[in-house]
Design a protein around this motif. Structure first.
Motif, mmCIF file in Angstrom:
data_model
loop_
_atom_site.group_PDB
_atom_site.id
_atom_site.type_symbol
_atom_site.label_atom_id
_atom_site.label_comp_id
_atom_site.label_asym_id
_atom_site.label_seq_id
_atom_site.Cartn_x
_atom_site.Cartn_y
_atom_site.Cartn_z
ATOM 1 N N MET A 1 -6.270 -4.070 1.879
ATOM 2 C CA MET A 1 -5.609 -3.162 2.791
ATOM 3 C C MET A 1 -4.272 -2.674 2.245
ATOM 4 S SD MET A 1 -6.578 -4.379 6.663
ATOM 5 C CE MET A 1 -5.114 -3.902 7.424
ATOM 6 N N LYS A 2 -3.655 -3.469 1.386
ATOM 7 C CA LYS A 2 -2.371 -3.048 0.829
ATOM 8 C C LYS A 2 -2.522 -1.758 0.030
ATOM 9 C CE LYS A 2 -0.383 -7.626 0.721
ATOM 10 N NZ LYS A 2 0.085 -8.729 -0.119
ATOM 11 N N ARG A 3 -3.612 -1.647 -0.712
ATOM 12 C CA ARG A 3 -3.846 -0.414 -1.477
ATOM 13 C C ARG A 3 -3.994 0.786 -0.548
ATOM 14 N NH1 ARG A 3 -8.714 -1.180 -5.241
ATOM 15 N NH2 ARG A 3 -9.242 -2.782 -3.749
ATOM 16 N N CYS A 4 -4.566 0.567 0.615
ATOM 17 C CA CYS A 4 -4.750 1.659 1.576
ATOM 18 C C CYS A 4 -3.415 2.167 2.117
ATOM 19 C CB CYS A 4 -5.642 1.211 2.722
ATOM 20 S SG CYS A 4 -7.331 0.840 2.213
ATOM 21 N N LEU A 5 -2.418 1.290 2.209
ATOM 22 C CA LEU A 5 -1.090 1.718 2.671
ATOM 23 C C LEU A 5 -0.417 2.653 1.676
ATOM 24 C CD1 LEU A 5 0.402 -1.578 4.117
ATOM 25 C CD2 LEU A 5 -0.199 0.488 5.396
ATOM 26 N N LEU A 6 -0.838 2.598 0.428
ATOM 27 C CA LEU A 6 -0.253 3.420 -0.627
ATOM 28 C C LEU A 6 -1.194 4.536 -1.081
ATOM 29 C CD1 LEU A 6 1.189 0.462 -2.714
ATOM 30 C CD2 LEU A 6 2.423 1.902 -1.084
ATOM 31 N N HIS A 7 -2.286 4.714 -0.359
ATOM 32 C CA HIS A 7 -3.308 5.698 -0.736
ATOM 33 C C HIS A 7 -2.740 7.105 -0.705
ATOM 34 C CE1 HIS A 7 -7.192 7.752 -0.776
ATOM 35 N NE2 HIS A 7 -7.684 6.603 -1.226
ATOM 36 N N GLU A 8 -3.266 7.980 -1.557
ATOM 37 C CA GLU A 8 -2.781 9.363 -1.612
ATOM 38 C C GLU A 8 -3.126 10.162 -0.353
ATOM 39 O OE1 GLU A 8 -6.173 11.763 -4.026
ATOM 40 O OE2 GLU A 8 -4.952 10.386 -5.219
ATOM 41 N N LYS A 9 -4.217 9.795 0.319
ATOM 42 C CA LYS A 9 -4.613 10.516 1.532
ATOM 43 C C LYS A 9 -3.811 10.007 2.733
ATOM 44 C CE LYS A 9 -9.386 11.773 0.615
ATOM 45 N NZ LYS A 9 -10.764 11.635 1.112
ATOM 46 N N LYS A 10 -3.184 10.938 3.423
ATOM 47 C CA LYS A 10 -2.407 10.596 4.612
ATOM 48 C C LYS A 10 -3.277 9.912 5.656
ATOM 49 C CE LYS A 10 -1.251 13.491 8.066
ATOM 50 N NZ LYS A 10 -0.611 14.585 8.797
ATOM 51 N N SER A 11 -4.484 10.385 5.841
ATOM 52 C CA SER A 11 -5.361 9.814 6.868
ATOM 53 C C SER A 11 -5.671 8.342 6.581
ATOM 54 C CB SER A 11 -6.657 10.615 6.982
ATOM 55 O OG SER A 11 -7.367 10.594 5.761
ATOM 56 N N MET A 12 -5.786 7.983 5.317
ATOM 57 C CA MET A 12 -6.052 6.594 4.943
ATOM 58 C C MET A 12 -4.842 5.720 5.281
ATOM 59 S SD MET A 12 -8.226 4.450 3.694
ATOM 60 C CE MET A 12 -9.398 5.174 2.587
ATOM 61 N N ARG A 13 -3.639 6.199 4.958
ATOM 62 C CA ARG A 13 -2.426 5.440 5.265
ATOM 63 C C ARG A 13 -2.246 5.289 6.770
ATOM 64 N NH1 ARG A 13 -0.522 9.301 1.711
ATOM 65 N NH2 ARG A 13 0.883 10.152 3.280
ATOM 66 N N LYS A 14 -2.504 6.370 7.488
ATOM 67 C CA LYS A 14 -2.353 6.357 8.948
ATOM 68 C C LYS A 14 -3.324 5.370 9.595
ATOM 69 C CE LYS A 14 -3.652 9.321 12.555
ATOM 70 N NZ LYS A 14 -4.117 10.628 12.950
ATOM 71 N N GLU A 15 -4.575 5.407 9.209
ATOM 72 C CA GLU A 15 -5.577 4.510 9.790
ATOM 73 C C GLU A 15 -5.292 3.053 9.446
ATOM 74 O OE1 GLU A 15 -7.877 5.262 12.059
ATOM 75 O OE2 GLU A 15 -7.086 7.306 11.997
ATOM 76 N N THR A 16 -4.798 2.814 8.245
ATOM 77 C CA THR A 16 -4.447 1.447 7.852
ATOM 78 C C THR A 16 -3.305 0.929 8.710
ATOM 79 O OG1 THR A 16 -5.155 1.915 5.600
ATOM 80 C CG2 THR A 16 -3.770 -0.029 5.923
#
Length: 72
Positions: A1-16
């Protein structure tokens, strides 16, 4: 999940952040796992440079943790 917090897609960071917020509002064991796995420093470090909508969910997450920590 840590990688998702730094993901390039805003939607991925938001959902995480939303997932972490739900966990932070959960049981003491869930909150302990979030703290033990060092999510709080990651959220604090990246909160200032992200999109408003993602920051909103991070703040909800941090507030949930603060509320839970005050009850322990």
């Amino acid at each position: 999940m840590k990688r998702c917090l730094l993901h390039e897609k805003k939607s991925m960071r938001k959902e995480t952040c939303w997932i972490l917020s739900n966990l932070a509002a959960g049981t003491k064991m869930q909150v302990d796992e979030i703290i033990k796995n060092d999510f709080l420093p990651i959220l604090v470090n990246i909160i200032s440079g992200d999109d408003f909508e993602v920051i909103f969910y991070k703040i909800i997450n941090l507030d949930s943790k603060r509320s839970c920590l005050g009850c322990m």
